[in-house]
Motif scaffolding. Sequence first.
Motif, mmCIF file in Angstrom:
data_model
loop_
_atom_site.group_PDB
_atom_site.id
_atom_site.type_symbol
_atom_site.label_atom_id
_atom_site.label_comp_id
_atom_site.label_asym_id
_atom_site.label_seq_id
_atom_site.Cartn_x
_atom_site.Cartn_y
_atom_site.Cartn_z
ATOM 1 N N ILE A 11 0.811 -1.228 0.000
ATOM 2 C CA ILE A 11 0.000 0.000 0.000
ATOM 3 C C ILE A 11 0.844 1.278 0.000
ATOM 4 O O ILE A 11 0.278 2.384 0.078
ATOM 5 N N ASN A 12 2.136 1.146 -0.109
ATOM 6 C CA ASN A 12 3.019 2.322 -0.178
ATOM 7 C C ASN A 12 4.047 2.125 -1.285
ATOM 8 O O ASN A 12 4.534 1.013 -1.505
ATOM 9 N N ALA A 13 4.383 3.216 -1.973
ATOM 10 C CA ALA A 13 5.380 3.143 -3.048
ATOM 11 C C ALA A 13 6.032 4.510 -3.224
ATOM 12 O O ALA A 13 5.537 5.524 -2.716
ATOM 13 N N ASN A 14 7.136 4.521 -3.954
ATOM 14 C CA ASN A 14 7.811 5.762 -4.332
ATOM 15 C C ASN A 14 7.836 5.870 -5.849
ATOM 16 O O ASN A 14 7.960 4.857 -6.552
ATOM 17 N N ILE A 15 7.719 7.095 -6.328
ATOM 18 C CA ILE A 15 7.890 7.364 -7.760
ATOM 19 C C ILE A 15 9.152 8.207 -7.918
ATOM 20 O O ILE A 15 9.318 9.230 -7.253
ATOM 21 N N GLN A 16 10.055 7.750 -8.798
ATOM 22 C CA GLN A 16 11.327 8.442 -9.053
ATOM 23 C C GLN A 16 11.251 9.068 -10.443
ATOM 24 O O GLN A 16 10.867 8.415 -11.420
ATOM 25 N N VAL A 17 11.585 10.372 -10.524
ATOM 26 C CA VAL A 17 11.542 11.082 -11.806
ATOM 27 C C VAL A 17 12.901 11.732 -12.054
ATOM 28 O O VAL A 17 13.420 12.453 -11.191
ATOM 29 N N GLU A 18 13.474 11.465 -13.217
ATOM 30 C CA GLU A 18 14.706 12.140 -13.637
ATOM 31 C C GLU A 18 14.392 12.969 -14.873
ATOM 32 O O GLU A 18 13.885 12.449 -15.870
ATOM 33 N N ILE A 19 14.688 14.263 -14.798
ATOM 34 C CA ILE A 19 14.374 15.150 -15.918
ATOM 35 C C ILE A 19 15.617 15.957 -16.275
ATOM 36 O O ILE A 19 16.208 16.641 -15.424
ATOM 37 N N ALA A 20 16.048 15.835 -17.517
ATOM 38 C CA ALA A 20 17.276 16.462 -18.000
ATOM 39 C C ALA A 20 16.949 17.748 -18.758
ATOM 40 O O ALA A 20 15.792 17.983 -19.132
ATOM 41 N N PRO A 21 17.977 18.606 -19.035
ATOM 42 C CA PRO A 21 17.733 19.879 -19.733
ATOM 43 C C PRO A 21 16.973 19.708 -21.046
ATOM 44 O O PRO A 21 16.106 20.521 -21.386
ATOM 45 N N GLU A 22 17.315 18.648 -21.808
ATOM 46 C CA GLU A 22 16.622 18.455 -23.096
ATOM 47 C C GLU A 22 15.143 18.121 -22.918
ATOM 48 O O GLU A 22 14.351 18.252 -23.859
ATOM 49 N N ARG A 56 16.603 36.704 -17.767
ATOM 50 C CA ARG A 56 17.399 37.186 -16.637
ATOM 51 C C ARG A 56 16.517 37.540 -15.434
ATOM 52 O O ARG A 56 16.868 37.263 -14.288
ATOM 53 N N MET A 57 15.369 38.174 -15.721
ATOM 54 C CA MET A 57 14.520 38.657 -14.621
ATOM 55 C C MET A 57 13.649 37.551 -14.009
ATOM 56 O O MET A 57 13.490 37.474 -12.791
ATOM 57 N N TYR A 58 13.057 36.725 -14.861
ATOM 58 C CA TYR A 58 12.055 35.769 -14.380
ATOM 59 C C TYR A 58 12.380 34.320 -14.717
ATOM 60 O O TYR A 58 11.567 33.422 -14.474
ATOM 61 N N GLY A 59 13.561 34.088 -15.276
ATOM 62 C CA GLY A 59 13.874 32.761 -15.796
ATOM 63 C C GLY A 59 13.741 31.647 -14.780
ATOM 64 O O GLY A 59 13.160 30.593 -15.065
ATOM 65 N N LYS A 60 14.272 31.853 -13.554
ATOM 66 C CA LYS A 60 14.268 30.764 -12.571
ATOM 67 C C LYS A 60 12.841 30.412 -12.132
ATOM 68 O O LYS A 60 12.514 29.230 -11.954
ATOM 69 N N SER A 61 12.013 31.428 -11.956
ATOM 70 C CA SER A 61 10.628 31.132 -11.543
ATOM 71 C C SER A 61 9.863 30.446 -12.675
ATOM 72 O O SER A 61 9.057 29.535 -12.431
ATOM 73 N N LEU A 63 11.285 28.565 -14.997
ATOM 74 C CA LEU A 63 11.860 27.218 -15.032
ATOM 75 C C LEU A 63 11.202 26.327 -13.972
ATOM 76 O O LEU A 63 10.798 25.195 -14.256
ATOM 77 N N PHE A 64 11.083 26.871 -12.768
ATOM 78 C CA PHE A 64 10.480 26.119 -11.664
ATOM 79 C C PHE A 64 9.034 25.728 -12.005
ATOM 80 O O PHE A 64 8.630 24.569 -11.834
ATOM 81 N N ASP A 65 8.270 26.690 -12.503
ATOM 82 C CA ASP A 65 6.855 26.428 -12.828
ATOM 83 C C ASP A 65 6.720 25.397 -13.943
ATOM 84 O O ASP A 65 5.878 24.485 -13.862
ATOM 85 N N GLU A 66 7.528 25.523 -14.983
ATOM 86 C CA GLU A 66 7.397 24.621 -16.126
ATOM 87 C C GLU A 66 7.828 23.201 -15.769
ATOM 88 O O GLU A 66 7.204 22.225 -16.223
ATOM 89 N N ILE A 67 8.881 23.077 -14.951
ATOM 90 C CA ILE A 67 9.300 21.736 -14.526
ATOM 91 C C ILE A 67 8.205 21.081 -13.704
ATOM 92 O O ILE A 67 7.911 19.885 -13.867
ATOM 93 N N TYR A 101 19.460 22.655 -5.993
ATOM 94 C CA TYR A 101 19.836 22.756 -7.401
ATOM 95 C C TYR A 101 20.168 24.211 -7.718
ATOM 96 O O TYR A 101 19.710 25.144 -7.035
ATOM 97 N N ASN A 102 20.956 24.409 -8.796
ATOM 98 C CA ASN A 102 21.313 25.768 -9.213
ATOM 99 C C ASN A 102 20.185 26.463 -9.966
ATOM 100 O O ASN A 102 20.147 27.693 -10.028
ATOM 101 N N TRP A 103 19.334 25.688 -10.561
ATOM 102 C CA TRP A 103 18.229 26.222 -11.390
ATOM 103 C C TRP A 103 18.799 27.166 -12.461
ATOM 104 O O TRP A 103 18.361 28.296 -12.633
ATOM 105 N N ASP A 104 19.785 26.618 -13.194
ATOM 106 C CA ASP A 104 20.462 27.443 -14.205
ATOM 107 C C ASP A 104 20.234 26.917 -15.623
ATOM 108 O O ASP A 104 21.025 27.194 -16.532
ATOM 109 N N PHE A 105 19.173 26.151 -15.830
ATOM 110 C CA PHE A 105 18.790 25.615 -17.146
ATOM 111 C C PHE A 105 19.737 24.514 -17.623
ATOM 112 O O PHE A 105 19.647 24.076 -18.764
ATOM 113 N N LYS A 106 20.621 24.033 -16.704
ATOM 114 C CA LYS A 106 21.552 22.965 -17.090
ATOM 115 C C LYS A 106 21.459 21.763 -16.160
ATOM 116 O O LYS A 106 22.088 20.737 -16.410
#
Length: 445
Positions: A11-22, A56-61, A63-67, A101-106
């Motif tokens: 009745i319990n499990a983990n889901i692992q997600v790996e997401i790369a820049p591409e 430059r101004m909003y990229g990290k936010s 990036l966070f939202d889209e991921i 994470y650096n949240w630098d698109f890489k």
Amino acid sequence: MNISHQKIDDINANIQVEIAPEDYNPQVDKAIKDQAKKAKLPGFRPGMVPTGHIRRMYGKSILFDEINKIINDKIAEYIGEQKLEVLGQPLPTDEDKDASYNWDFKDTFNFKYEIGLAPEFETPFSAETEFTEYDIKADEATLTERIKNLRRSYGKMTNPEVSEEGDVLYATLKQDKEDGIEKTTSVRTDIIEDAKIKKSLVGLKKDDSVKIDVKKAFKVADLARILGVTEDEAENLDETKFELTVKNINRLEESDLNQEFFDKLFPAGEVTTEKQFNEKVKEEVENLFKQNSAQRLRNDLYTFGMEKVDAKFPEEFLKKWLQATNPNLKPEEIEEGFADFLSNLKWTIIENRIVTANNLEVKYDEVVDLAKERIYAQIKMYNINEEPTDEQLQQFAMQLLADREQANRLFEEVKALKVFDQLKNTIKIKSKKIDFDKFEALESK
């Protein structure tokens, strides 16, 4: 993108997600371009803000939202593909919350979520399981009471000089203490619970007084309404003796059994004799009893299913999920209502298994029809002779279903009715005739 799950137990499990820049950059780049077209920033014409400036101004936010969007979509897709029966929604594990994470698109991101799984069990209903469906008949006492209520509903109000049982006394209630409560209000003698107090209010005239113990006379909710106080205040009165002084006596006289009365209840000319009236009332009452019978059978099916299904739930996960989705709830409040939550969840899973196994489907038109049925019943409750058109009912139904909460409630009700009909076709049903008073005795057990 890589996504997988590992079972911890049944009745319990983990889901692992790996997401790369591409995996995420194309969607992030598109979101940045869309933002640049909409942005209104000083020094730039509308729609002409460079994408580099937005990055430059909003990229990290962004990036966070889209991921987050990508991961939520992919996890939902994965759960569907793997046919995982998940309870609640995936929650980030504690170790995932601590990841940096650096949240630098890489970055290549690795996220881990915990999920709760529905327990495996077979639904316990089959052709061998037998249930009783009651064919409830109206006994004379029930019919007499119904006819009396109908006649009183269309009767006339009089003001007799001397009170009788069932009258409404317009009276002043004064608490037996200095600076106590004093309230002039209507007192229905039919709701008084104590027989001696009820008897003491018979034979009174205007300006007569009698002392009563209001806690013995009334239920707390009725007493609160009569005195104009809260239920807590009514429950905790320091002095329960009150003096009741009659200001006026109101009596609802029963309507005569004549054509005018019949035509108020039924289409004009449909009922012309007392015998026809009695038959109509019996038919109406026994149709209502069919609802009582169906509800009893539903309750019996529910009780049987809940007792027969022995299942464990991922309780720790579910409490975490409830806390995450209801941050204003205190842990003790979650604990207090958790048993009821599990019961509701258990029956929901039973229902959903029946829906899936039998390919049951709730259609929009069925939800609309149920809404129209409920509205029609409500209209007829207040005016039995009013006959709304289908167009009016459709309009009212659309207004009702515009409320998401009401729409969800009606959807669940249609689903429950479909499950009930399916179970009736699955189980063995024994029909049994019973008088209403005996049926009521069954209900109280």
